[in-house]
Write an enzyme that holds these catalytic residues in place. Sequence first.
Site, PDB file in Angstrom:
ATOM      1  N   ARG A  39      52.178  -0.444  36.751  1.00 33.57           N
ATOM      2  CA  ARG A  39      52.325  -1.896  36.810  1.00 33.57           C
ATOM      3  C   ARG A  39      53.813  -2.225  36.812  1.00 33.57           C
ATOM      4  NH1 ARG A  39      47.924  -2.377  38.373  1.00 33.57           N
ATOM      5  NH2 ARG A  39      46.144  -3.446  37.450  1.00 33.57           N
ATOM      6  N   HIS A  46      51.937  -2.971  46.419  1.00 36.31           N
ATOM      7  CA  HIS A  46      50.835  -2.806  45.448  1.00 36.31           C
ATOM      8  C   HIS A  46      49.533  -2.408  46.165  1.00 36.31           C
ATOM      9  CE1 HIS A  46      49.219  -4.087  41.265  1.00 36.31           C
ATOM     10  NE2 HIS A  46      48.491  -3.112  41.771  1.00 36.31           N
TER      11      HIS A  46
HETATM   12  N1  NAP Z   1      49.105   0.463  41.984  1.00 34.41           N
HETATM   13  C1  NAP Z   1      47.801   0.452  42.116  1.00 34.41           C
HETATM   14  O1  NAP Z   1      47.275   0.238  43.218  1.00 34.41           O
HETATM   15  C2  NAP Z   1      46.935   0.741  40.921  1.00 34.41           C
HETATM   16  C3  NAP Z   1      45.571   0.986  41.115  1.00 34.41           C
HETATM   17  C4  NAP Z   1      44.795   1.319  40.028  1.00 34.41           C
HETATM   18  C5  NAP Z   1      45.359   1.412  38.756  1.00 34.41           C
HETATM   19  N2  NAP Z   1      46.680   1.163  38.600  1.00 34.41           N
HETATM   20  C6  NAP Z   1      47.298   1.282  37.255  1.00 34.41           C
HETATM   21  O2  NAP Z   1      47.090   2.598  36.750  1.00 34.41           O
HETATM   22  C7  NAP Z   1      46.839   2.504  35.342  1.00 34.41           C
HETATM   23  C8  NAP Z   1      46.172   3.782  34.843  1.00 34.41           C
HETATM   24  O3  NAP Z   1      44.830   3.863  35.277  1.00 34.41           O
HETATM   25  P1  NAP Z   1      43.815   4.959  34.693  1.00 34.41           P
HETATM   26  O4  NAP Z   1      42.488   4.679  35.270  1.00 34.41           O
HETATM   27  O5  NAP Z   1      44.369   6.327  34.843  1.00 34.41           O
HETATM   28  O6  NAP Z   1      43.861   4.563  33.127  1.00 34.41           O
HETATM   29  P2  NAP Z   1      43.337   5.402  31.878  1.00 34.41           P
HETATM   30  O7  NAP Z   1      42.278   6.362  32.295  1.00 34.41           O
HETATM   31  O8  NAP Z   1      43.030   4.424  30.823  1.00 34.41           O
HETATM   32  O9  NAP Z   1      44.610   6.270  31.462  1.00 34.41           O
HETATM   33  C9  NAP Z   1      45.741   5.702  30.866  1.00 34.41           C
HETATM   34  C10 NAP Z   1      46.641   6.821  30.366  1.00 34.41           C
HETATM   35  O10 NAP Z   1      47.836   6.234  29.825  1.00 34.41           O
HETATM   36  C11 NAP Z   1      48.021   6.739  28.511  1.00 34.41           C
HETATM   37  N3  NAP Z   1      48.696   5.755  27.668  1.00 34.41           N
HETATM   38  C12 NAP Z   1      48.323   4.476  27.400  1.00 34.41           C
HETATM   39  N4  NAP Z   1      49.188   3.913  26.527  1.00 34.41           N
HETATM   40  C13 NAP Z   1      50.110   4.864  26.235  1.00 34.41           C
HETATM   41  C14 NAP Z   1      51.242   4.908  25.377  1.00 34.41           C
HETATM   42  N5  NAP Z   1      51.604   3.848  24.638  1.00 34.41           N
HETATM   43  N6  NAP Z   1      51.953   6.060  25.322  1.00 34.41           N
HETATM   44  C15 NAP Z   1      51.588   7.138  26.034  1.00 34.41           C
HETATM   45  N7  NAP Z   1      50.522   7.174  26.874  1.00 34.41           N
HETATM   46  C16 NAP Z   1      49.793   6.036  26.955  1.00 34.41           C
HETATM   47  C17 NAP Z   1      46.636   7.011  27.993  1.00 34.41           C
HETATM   48  O11 NAP Z   1      46.696   7.879  26.878  1.00 34.41           O
HETATM   49  P3  NAP Z   1      45.343   8.482  26.199  1.00 34.41           P
HETATM   50  O12 NAP Z   1      44.913   9.577  27.147  1.00 34.41           O
HETATM   51  O13 NAP Z   1      45.771   8.989  24.893  1.00 34.41           O
HETATM   52  O14 NAP Z   1      44.363   7.340  26.150  1.00 34.41           O
HETATM   53  C18 NAP Z   1      45.992   7.626  29.246  1.00 34.41           C
HETATM   54  O15 NAP Z   1      46.353   8.986  29.361  1.00 34.41           O
HETATM   55  C19 NAP Z   1      46.001   1.234  35.233  1.00 34.41           C
HETATM   56  O16 NAP Z   1      46.050   0.697  33.923  1.00 34.41           O
HETATM   57  C20 NAP Z   1      46.657   0.314  36.258  1.00 34.41           C
HETATM   58  O17 NAP Z   1      47.664  -0.457  35.633  1.00 34.41           O
HETATM   59  C21 NAP Z   1      47.479   0.832  39.651  1.00 34.41           C
END
Ligand code: NAP
Length: 321
Positions: free
Chosen positions: A236, A284
Amino acid sequence: MTKGALALLIHGGTDNWSPDRWKLRFEDVCRDRRVILMPATGVDPSEVHYAAVWKPVPGELAAFPNLKVIFNLGAGVDALMADKSLPDVPLVRVAVDDLTNRMMEYVVLHVLMHHRQELYLRDSQAAKRWAPKPQWPAGALSVGIMGLGTLGIRSAEVLKTIGFRVAGWSRSPRQVDGVNCFAGAAELDAFLRRTDILVSLLPLTADTRGILNRDIFAKLNHTSPLGAPVLINAGRGGLQNEADILACLVDGTLGAVSLDVFTQEPLPADSPFWTHPKVVLTPHNAADTDPDEISKYVARQIARFETGEALENAVDRGRGY
Ligand SMILES: NC(=O)c1ccc[n+]([C@@H]2O[C@H](COP(=O)([O-])OP(=O)(O)OC[C@H]3O[C@@H](n4cnc5c(N)ncnc54)[C@H](OP(=O)(O)O)[C@@H]3O)[C@@H](O)[C@H]2O)c1
């Protein structure tokens, strides 16, 4: 008995978020219930049991007194979490192979782009200059993925297969085969020190806002064949300090960046990112949500909920993701 209606609250603007297209897909997979594209006239708010949303206006969801589940039509729920009046019902985010693989493609594309010196080669082509530089193998570079969740793990697996050395950083300890895993603030510096290409796939939360800043970039490895470290952010825009990124590109703390997300979207026409020679930017669209896949996913989740099974990928509101 009439089934509770599904309300669609979709605001976004770009082609992929055409509300009519989403309505057609949902009508196809939810044939036994009313699908209402909001705003609509003649709707009794109490008949709405489910809401599928993308960037709803704050307060919009509070209008449905019998709401049972909110489905966010993307993976990141930061926009929703900012709504102080968000009803206290389960909130489900998207985690499907289609989206995960699209993000993996983006990450692999951009890691390879920097690894294979594409910025230099495109510049050479524009200048009609036949002057290849030595090319190192993938194994000479360490890719560090911040956010080792659904998207991060898949990207890590494929990068590893290509031959990169791969590490990941998460909030809680993780184990991924062949990936050097780090967790929490205590292990962040060790993770950064061994990283040549930093990939951000973090959610935007109170803890992660602004995390991609000069302090972090200065701790990355500066002795790789790249010369200077590279940042790739597809999480983000709120994760990044954009003034720091620009300044670090000038003084060599960063060698190049790929950015898919920005603090202000659409990116204003006068942003220096548009024309910066060391910036590869995309609007994005690293991982679009596909209405066909996501509508089926939501229909499956509603079926699970109505038969008493646990919802998948429910957001932990305390953590913010
Ligand atoms: N650009 C785009 O087109 C697009 C598309 C889709 C998603 N996204 C972004 O990608 C993000 C990730 O998606 P996802 O499905 O992979 O999410 P997810 O499965 O919830 O994974 C999030 C990861 O971030 C880690 N994390 C969260 N807070 C943290 C912190 N304070 N310190 C260290 N690590 C932290 C989590 O740790 P834990 O493993 O310990 O929970 C987890 O490993 C979304 O939230 C979204 O913002 C962008």
